[in-house]
Motif scaffolding. Sequence first.
Motif, PDB file in Angstrom:
ATOM      1  N   LEU A   1       0.715  -1.221  -0.078  1.00 12.95           N
ATOM      2  CA  LEU A   1       0.076  -0.012  -0.066  1.00 12.95           C
ATOM      3  C   LEU A   1       0.726   1.123  -0.118  1.00 12.95           C
ATOM      4  CD1 LEU A   1      -2.625   1.756   0.521  1.00 12.95           C
ATOM      5  CD2 LEU A   1      -2.537   0.919   2.849  1.00 12.95           C
ATOM      6  N   SER A   2       0.857   2.287  -0.974  1.00  9.15           N
ATOM      7  CA  SER A   2       1.528   3.399  -0.989  1.00  9.15           C
ATOM      8  C   SER A   2       0.403   4.779  -1.000  1.00  9.15           C
ATOM      9  CB  SER A   2       1.989   3.435  -2.406  1.00  9.15           C
ATOM     10  OG  SER A   2       3.223   2.314  -2.462  1.00  9.15           O
ATOM     11  N   VAL A   3       0.665   5.447  -0.040  1.00 13.56           N
ATOM     12  CA  VAL A   3      -0.087   6.495   0.000  1.00 13.56           C
ATOM     13  C   VAL A   3       0.584   8.006  -0.134  1.00 13.56           C
ATOM     14  CG1 VAL A   3      -1.299   7.764   1.637  1.00 13.56           C
ATOM     15  CG2 VAL A   3      -1.196   5.362   2.132  1.00 13.56           C
TER      16      VAL A   3
ATOM     17  N   ARG B   1       3.926   2.216   2.460  1.00  7.60           N
ATOM     18  CA  ARG B   1       5.000   3.494   2.194  1.00  7.60           C
ATOM     19  C   ARG B   1       3.930   4.500   2.422  1.00  7.60           C
ATOM     20  NH1 ARG B   1       7.441   5.662  -3.560  1.00  7.60           N
ATOM     21  NH2 ARG B   1       8.297   7.484  -2.518  1.00  7.60           N
ATOM     22  N   VAL B   2       4.158   5.445   3.180  1.00  8.76           N
ATOM     23  CA  VAL B   2       3.631   6.906   3.443  1.00  8.76           C
ATOM     24  C   VAL B   2       4.390   7.798   2.962  1.00  8.76           C
ATOM     25  CG1 VAL B   2       2.185   8.274   4.957  1.00  8.76           C
ATOM     26  CG2 VAL B   2       2.675   5.498   5.597  1.00  8.76           C
TER      27      VAL B   2
ATOM     28  N   LEU C   1       7.636  -0.679   7.140  1.00  9.87           N
ATOM     29  CA  LEU C   1       7.124   0.545   7.011  1.00  9.87           C
ATOM     30  C   LEU C   1       7.915   1.590   6.460  1.00  9.87           C
ATOM     31  CD1 LEU C   1       4.909   2.712   7.668  1.00  9.87           C
ATOM     32  CD2 LEU C   1       5.548   2.489   9.983  1.00  9.87           C
ATOM     33  N   LEU C   2       7.880   1.988   5.278  1.00  6.00           N
ATOM     34  CA  LEU C   2       8.595   3.173   4.852  1.00  6.00           C
ATOM     35  C   LEU C   2       7.866   4.229   5.132  1.00  6.00           C
ATOM     36  CD1 LEU C   2      10.876   4.316   3.117  1.00  6.00           C
ATOM     37  CD2 LEU C   2       9.722   3.709   1.247  1.00  6.00           C
TER      38      LEU C   2
END
Length: 346
Positions: A119-121, A147-148, A167-168
Amino acid sequence: MGAARMKVYNGCAILLFGMIVFGSLMAAASTGPTDMSTAILVRVDQSGINGDFKKIQDAIDSVPSNNSELYFIWVKPGTYREKIVVPADKPFITLSGTRASDTIITWGDTGEIIDSATLSVFASDFVGRYVTIQNTFGTSGKAVALRVAADRAAFYGCKILSYQDTLLDDNGRHYFSNCYIEGATDFICGNAASLYERCHLHSLSREDGAITAQHRNSTSEDTGFIFSGCKITGIGTALLGRPWGAYSKVVFYLTNMSSVVLPQGWDDWGDQSKQSTVCYGEYKCYGPGANRTKRVKWSSSLSSDEAAPFLTMDMIGGRDWLRPVPTHFKRGSTILTEQADGITRD
């Protein structure tokens, strides 16, 4: 725009966001929702029976670009095998399950760290609630679960699972509350300004893996990871952190550290010059892993005054942008309301 307040300890400058974010927040508010109590409800049900979409990505894609209303994407229980992107032009989305244990988003990618996320935000003002986000690639490479890379993002009661670079926490101001984060190697990494409250950090490292790899590169960057009231467990031994960036900043306070935490606590990643520039602190932590008698000398046991800037939301300016859960929902002309067991019609 008001002047920022500065706090300095051990050569580390700490900018308190509370006085500088007002202008940008007011600019965002001019194009954002005016009613924070009501959201447009979009339902996802992989069975196709009780939902508007079967896939989470399809629900996200249905949100208009540059929308000015809250969108609440309610994901029904299930395992969703998707690689998901929240684009930068779709702010004010909440992605919510009802329990992280039965609402699972999973993928198994690797490669470059910025490309492997399940999941990339990239959209501002994003909220994640009660979902599991996992990367199942395994132990042999970079495998980001989440990734946030956007400002003003918050996560509540989520499980974030992988092995390396789980967690990036890439950039922007972020808040994590009551989340479970699991990995072995640098499993919380990036250059965001983030507050982790009451989170459970679980290390899968057999020996010497690092929990954090914060990427701050200069004193002018107002970033760092702050852990408040957290818990650290694991299956072997682990370091609290090592510096991805030369000015890496990480603080743990009131955190329960099990014996998984190595006595030295921190590592300079093979570069002694970073010992004089990193900002690593601990305050009133407890448990067998919190014993500082053998800690590296270039980490700090903070005094009450030194810890004070980290004991509030000021670093992330959270009092100005963290929003409550909507109490009313709409689908077309139908008004709905949230109850403890889900979302039902009035």
